[in-house]
Motif scaffolding. Structure first.
Motif, PDB file in Angstrom:
ATOM      1  N   UNK A 102       0.818  -1.210   0.000  1.00  0.00           N
ATOM      2  CA  UNK A 102       0.000   0.000   0.000  1.00  0.00           C
ATOM      3  C   UNK A 102       0.852   1.261   0.000  1.00  0.00           C
ATOM      4  N   UNK A 103       2.007   1.199   0.654  1.00  0.00           N
ATOM      5  CA  UNK A 103       2.879   2.360   0.726  1.00  0.00           C
ATOM      6  C   UNK A 103       3.404   2.818  -0.623  1.00  0.00           C
ATOM      7  N   UNK A 104       3.481   1.902  -1.580  1.00  0.00           N
ATOM      8  CA  UNK A 104       3.978   2.251  -2.910  1.00  0.00           C
ATOM      9  C   UNK A 104       3.032   3.203  -3.644  1.00  0.00           C
ATOM     10  N   UNK A 105       1.770   3.242  -3.217  1.00  0.00           N
ATOM     11  CA  UNK A 105       0.765   4.028  -3.930  1.00  0.00           C
ATOM     12  C   UNK A 105       0.229   5.192  -3.102  1.00  0.00           C
ATOM     13  N   UNK A 106       0.919   5.534  -2.025  1.00  0.00           N
ATOM     14  CA  UNK A 106       0.458   6.631  -1.175  1.00  0.00           C
ATOM     15  C   UNK A 106       0.471   7.948  -1.951  1.00  0.00           C
ATOM     16  N   UNK A 107      -0.633   8.682  -1.884  1.00  0.00           N
ATOM     17  CA  UNK A 107      -0.756   9.950  -2.590  1.00  0.00           C
ATOM     18  C   UNK A 107      -1.272   9.824  -4.003  1.00  0.00           C
ATOM     19  N   UNK A 108      -1.419   8.580  -4.492  1.00  0.00           N
ATOM     20  CA  UNK A 108      -1.853   8.408  -5.879  1.00  0.00           C
ATOM     21  C   UNK A 108      -3.305   8.814  -6.087  1.00  0.00           C
ATOM     22  N   UNK A 109      -4.149   8.604  -5.065  1.00  0.00           N
ATOM     23  CA  UNK A 109      -5.555   8.985  -5.197  1.00  0.00           C
ATOM     24  C   UNK A 109      -5.728  10.467  -5.450  1.00  0.00           C
ATOM     25  N   UNK A 110      -4.991  11.276  -4.674  1.00  0.00           N
ATOM     26  CA  UNK A 110      -5.049  12.726  -4.871  1.00  0.00           C
ATOM     27  C   UNK A 110      -4.483  13.125  -6.216  1.00  0.00           C
ATOM     28  N   UNK A 111      -3.435  12.439  -6.635  1.00  0.00           N
ATOM     29  CA  UNK A 111      -2.826  12.723  -7.931  1.00  0.00           C
ATOM     30  C   UNK A 111      -3.803  12.448  -9.066  1.00  0.00           C
ATOM     31  N   UNK A 112      -4.534  11.340  -8.966  1.00  0.00           N
ATOM     32  CA  UNK A 112      -5.511  10.997 -10.004  1.00  0.00           C
ATOM     33  C   UNK A 112      -6.706  11.940  -9.986  1.00  0.00           C
ATOM     34  N   UNK A 113      -7.063  12.426  -8.792  1.00  0.00           N
ATOM     35  CA  UNK A 113      -8.216  13.324  -8.671  1.00  0.00           C
ATOM     36  C   UNK A 113      -7.988  14.638  -9.414  1.00  0.00           C
ATOM     37  N   UNK A 114      -6.722  14.987  -9.649  1.00  0.00           N
ATOM     38  CA  UNK A 114      -6.392  16.230 -10.340  1.00  0.00           C
ATOM     39  C   UNK A 114      -6.548  16.122 -11.849  1.00  0.00           C
TER      40      UNK A 114
END
Length: 355
Positions: free
Chosen positions: A95-107
């Motif tokens: 899970x740590x490999x994808x931290x922050x990806x949700x916010x990045x995709x939301x942009x």
């Protein structure tokens, strides 16, 4: 962005190939029919899906890049691409490999929408002025004019979505040992507003704006120029009589454009990430360091960030994270391109352009 976000910033690789192709709309008159509006919306949906898939695929490299950019130089935890990814896996799991990806995709959708329409309008305006100045109604945009239109679109899109990029940067560097955890994008936004004020959401904005010129501008200009050169010269049989580039050739043009733009603007990306961490009261330990090396992060502005980074860590510190950033360019563009084409075909995207 420099922006991805900007710059990147934005940020993290935009869909160079599709945006450059859609930019052709700016060269011709588009009738504001309902069909055109629906087609453009479908294109944005296809671009959003493609961007989300491609960013998720390279999210581990993107997170590692940011960690390398901002980690305390006296408390090194991430040292190199392979070893850095292994450390994240051991310390935080998959899970740590994808931290922050949700916010990045939301942009993606708001950023792409603003950039798409901004580039279209800027290109049409610049082309009109250029045709009036030259007296040639058939004149087309030169690479330099394309750069200007791309830079304008990048600045507008980056500015509109910059708070999301700033929040993404902080969420990305959080670890399980961080003294205070942002629970998500909305919680991070509200916490920063409450503790640091609205101006904090635009920390690092200036280097992002400056970085847009080489980053986004060169992406558009280099891609279009490479494509035109290949069509005219037809080297090594890469272009047939139909004057259309193959998929692989177009991807190669996009990769060259993206890599060049990101490398030129990269020091500004490092500076903006470091500025985004300033004022974070409960900053992640990766930023402040551990034990005796623990110290608050103090930068008074862009120039001060450049000066202190070079002074205390050397000039090479301005390129920390460049390797994972460069490694992700080709797969990101390839995945985005293939996904975009598949979703576009599924939705039946077709934009009619009047003669």
């Amino acid at each position: 962005m420099a922006s991805e976000d900007v710059k990147a910033s934005e940020s993290a690789v935009e869909k160079i190939v599709s945006l450059a192709e859609e930019a052709k709309l700016a060269r011709q008159e588009i009738r504001p029919t309902s069909h055109a509006v629906i087609s453009i919306c479908k294109s944005l949906v296809a671009g959003g899906v493609a961007g989300g898939v491609s960013r998720t695929a390279v999210a581990p490299l993107e997170r590692l890049k940011i960690l390398l950019q901002v980690q305390n130089s006296h408390s090194i935890k991430y040292n190199g691409t392979i070893s850095g990814l292994k450390y994240i896996w051991r310390a935080e799991g998959f899970k740590g490999l994808f931290k922050g990806n949700g916010t990045n995709c939301a942009r993606i959708v708001p950023n792409s929408a603003v950039k798409f329409f901004s580039y279209e309008q800027a290109s049409k305006g610049i082309l009109y002025l250029y045709q009036q100045q030259t007296g040639n109604e058939d004149a087309q945009l030169t690479p330099l004019l394309r750069l200007g239109a791309g830079a304008c679109a990048g600045i507008i899109a980056m500015s509109a979505t910059y708070p999301m990029d700033m929040v993404r940067g902080r969420i990305t560097v959080q670890t399980e040992k961080s003294p205070y955890q942002y629970r998500g994008m909305v919680h991070a936004l509200s916490t920063i507003l409450r503790e640091e004020g609205p101006r904090a959401l635009y920390k690092g904005w200036l280097p992002s704006v400056i970085g847009v010129i080489p980053y986004v501008g060169l992406n558009f200009a280099v891609y279009e120029s490479l494509k035109e050169w290949l069509v005219k010269t037809k080297p090594l049989g890469l272009v047939d009589d139909s004057t259309e580039l193959g998929v692989v050739t177009r991807l190669a043009c996009g990769a060259v454009a993206g890599t060049l733009g990101q490398t030129v603007a990269y020091p500004l990306d490092v500076v903006r990430r470091r500025m985004q961490m300033v004022g974070w009261k409960d900053a992640a330990s990766i930023v402040t360091g551990d034990g005796r090396s623990k110290a608050s992060l103090e930068y008074s502005g862009m120039i001060d960030t450049f000066r202190k980074t070079v002074r205390y860590e050397g000039f090479s510190a301005l390129y920390k994270g460049l390797v994972p950033n460069s490694v992700k360019v080709v797969p990101s563009i390839a995945i985005a391109f293939v996904t975009y084409e598949q979703v576009k075909d599924l939705l039946g995207v077709e934009i009619r352009i009047s003669d």
